[in-house]
Design a protein around this motif. Structure first.
Motif, mmCIF file in Angstrom:
data_model
loop_
_atom_site.group_PDB
_atom_site.id
_atom_site.type_symbol
_atom_site.label_atom_id
_atom_site.label_comp_id
_atom_site.label_asym_id
_atom_site.label_seq_id
_atom_site.Cartn_x
_atom_site.Cartn_y
_atom_site.Cartn_z
ATOM 1 N N CYS A 1 75.294 94.187 46.370
ATOM 2 C CA CYS A 1 73.979 93.648 46.719
ATOM 3 C C CYS A 1 74.111 92.207 47.216
ATOM 4 O O CYS A 1 74.241 91.277 46.423
ATOM 5 C CB CYS A 1 73.046 93.721 45.521
ATOM 6 S SG CYS A 1 71.434 93.025 45.876
ATOM 7 N N CYS B 1 67.085 94.674 41.126
ATOM 8 C CA CYS B 1 67.447 93.301 41.495
ATOM 9 C C CYS B 1 66.703 92.303 40.616
ATOM 10 O O CYS B 1 67.242 91.280 40.222
ATOM 11 C CB CYS B 1 67.112 93.036 42.965
ATOM 12 S SG CYS B 1 68.233 93.891 44.080
ATOM 13 N N HIS C 1 76.703 95.526 40.399
ATOM 14 C CA HIS C 1 75.533 95.330 41.255
ATOM 15 C C HIS C 1 75.819 94.242 42.299
ATOM 16 O O HIS C 1 75.502 94.402 43.477
ATOM 17 C CB HIS C 1 74.323 94.956 40.402
ATOM 18 C CG HIS C 1 73.056 94.777 41.194
ATOM 19 N ND1 HIS C 1 72.065 95.722 41.250
ATOM 20 C CD2 HIS C 1 72.638 93.741 41.997
ATOM 21 C CE1 HIS C 1 71.093 95.296 42.038
ATOM 22 N NE2 HIS C 1 71.407 94.075 42.500
ATOM 23 N N CYS D 1 71.494 89.559 45.742
ATOM 24 C CA CYS D 1 71.775 89.068 44.388
ATOM 25 C C CYS D 1 73.028 88.193 44.384
ATOM 26 O O CYS D 1 73.112 87.231 43.614
ATOM 27 C CB CYS D 1 71.932 90.215 43.398
ATOM 28 S SG CYS D 1 70.358 90.982 42.977
HETATM 29 ZN ZN LIG Z 1 70.294 93.063 43.878
#
Ligand SMILES: [Zn+2]
Ligand SMILES: [Zn+2]
Length: 291
Positions: free
Chosen positions: A36, A6, A32, A39
């Motif tokens: 996530c 991250c 990602h 993020c």
């Molecule tokens: Zn992340």
């Protein structure tokens, strides 16, 4: 596909937003982000702020002002917008009034990073002709231009770490900053910076009222320097004059590169460079600073 942490993803978000990443990295980041939420949240904040900044810059650019005045106008508008955004997102407000105070939350840091980047982009229009004509020019001339450029930003009070103490920064970045105090040169600020598309850590010092730039670069910076220098001897000082600016470059035995730029005499550049060579090389993990 390569998995990134991250932390790494966060560092790539600005570039991702500006479509500056290569296809593979773009896919890695996109993948990602899909998985996530934290993020993704960062990206949303960044998107919002980036669009606010663009508006602010556009408004400031519409008037025909000098560089410093434009920087100030952008700065004022951006401060307003940041205060507004923070109020809307109900973040702690203790750092709102002055962005010169230590920055606590990571997203505010990013605001300021992307702010600096956006201002650089906006101001590039001023320099566009000379800048783009020499975008792949000699690194030392690039350092001189970049020094003028970042000094203008600095004068408008939006330096990234303005007001931070050196001790605090040393802790934060887990490194030692070159001491130039004995030369009457005081540490003022630092930020990651690009010189001819090459990443440097830009340390800004003050000699009286004059800005002095010290750039710290890794192997890629040395490669860039080699493009115009057939042979580079470690610890040998290379000098260049650009207008009223004096620029120096010195590489270390550890394959890092220091650049120095400012309204300085050759003697002063020599003195600074020997102090820089005494500075223990930044640790390799400092590469994190270079995105
Ligand atoms: Zn992340
Ligand atoms: Zn800079």
């Amino acid at each position: 596909m390569i998995e990134l942490s991250c932390y790494k993803i966060n560092n790539l978000l600005s570039a991702y937003l500006e479509n500056q990443l290569d296809t593979a990295t773009t896919l890695t980041v996109a993948n990602h982000l899909e998985n996530c939420p934290s993020c993704e949240k960062e990206l949303n904040q960044l998107t919002k702020i980036s669009s606010l900044l663009k508006t602010a810059i556009q408004q400031a650019n519409e008037s025909d002002l000098t560089l410093a005045t434009r920087a100030n106008a952008i700065n004022d508008r951006v401060k307003e917008q940041i205060a507004l955004t923070i109020a809307q997102t109900k973040q702690p407000t203790n750092n709102v009034i002055s962005i010169q105070k230590p920055i606590k939350t990571s997203w505010i840091k990013k605001v300021i990073l992307s702010l600096a980047a956006s201002i650089v982009i906006a101001m590039l229009s001023v320099f566009s002709l000379t800048y783009y004509a020499t975008a792949t020019g000699p690194l030392l001339i690039g350092a001189a231009r970049n020094h003028q450029f970042c000094s203008a930003i600095e004068l408008s009070n939006i330096g990234l770490h303005k007001g931070h103490s050196k001790t605090e920064l040393s802790k934060q970045f887990n490194t030692k900053f070159p001491e130039l105090d004995t030369l009457g040169i005081k540490f003022a600020d630092l930020h990651p910076c690009e010189v001819y598309q090459t990443s440097f850590l830009h340390l800004m010092y003050l000699k009286g009222d004059n800005q002095v730039s010290v750039y710290y670069g890794l192997a890629n910076a040395l490669d860039k320097f080699k493009e115009t220098q057939t042979q580079i001897n470690p610890e040998q000082l290379y000098l260049e004059t650009s207008g009223s600016l004096q620029v120096g470059a010195v590489s270390t035995k550890e394959n890092t590169l220091w650049l120095i730029a400012g309204e300085l005499s050759q003697e002063e550049i020599k003195a600074i460079s020997s102090n820089l060579l005494k500075t223990r090389a930044f640790e390799e993990k400092q590469a994190e600073l270079f995105h």
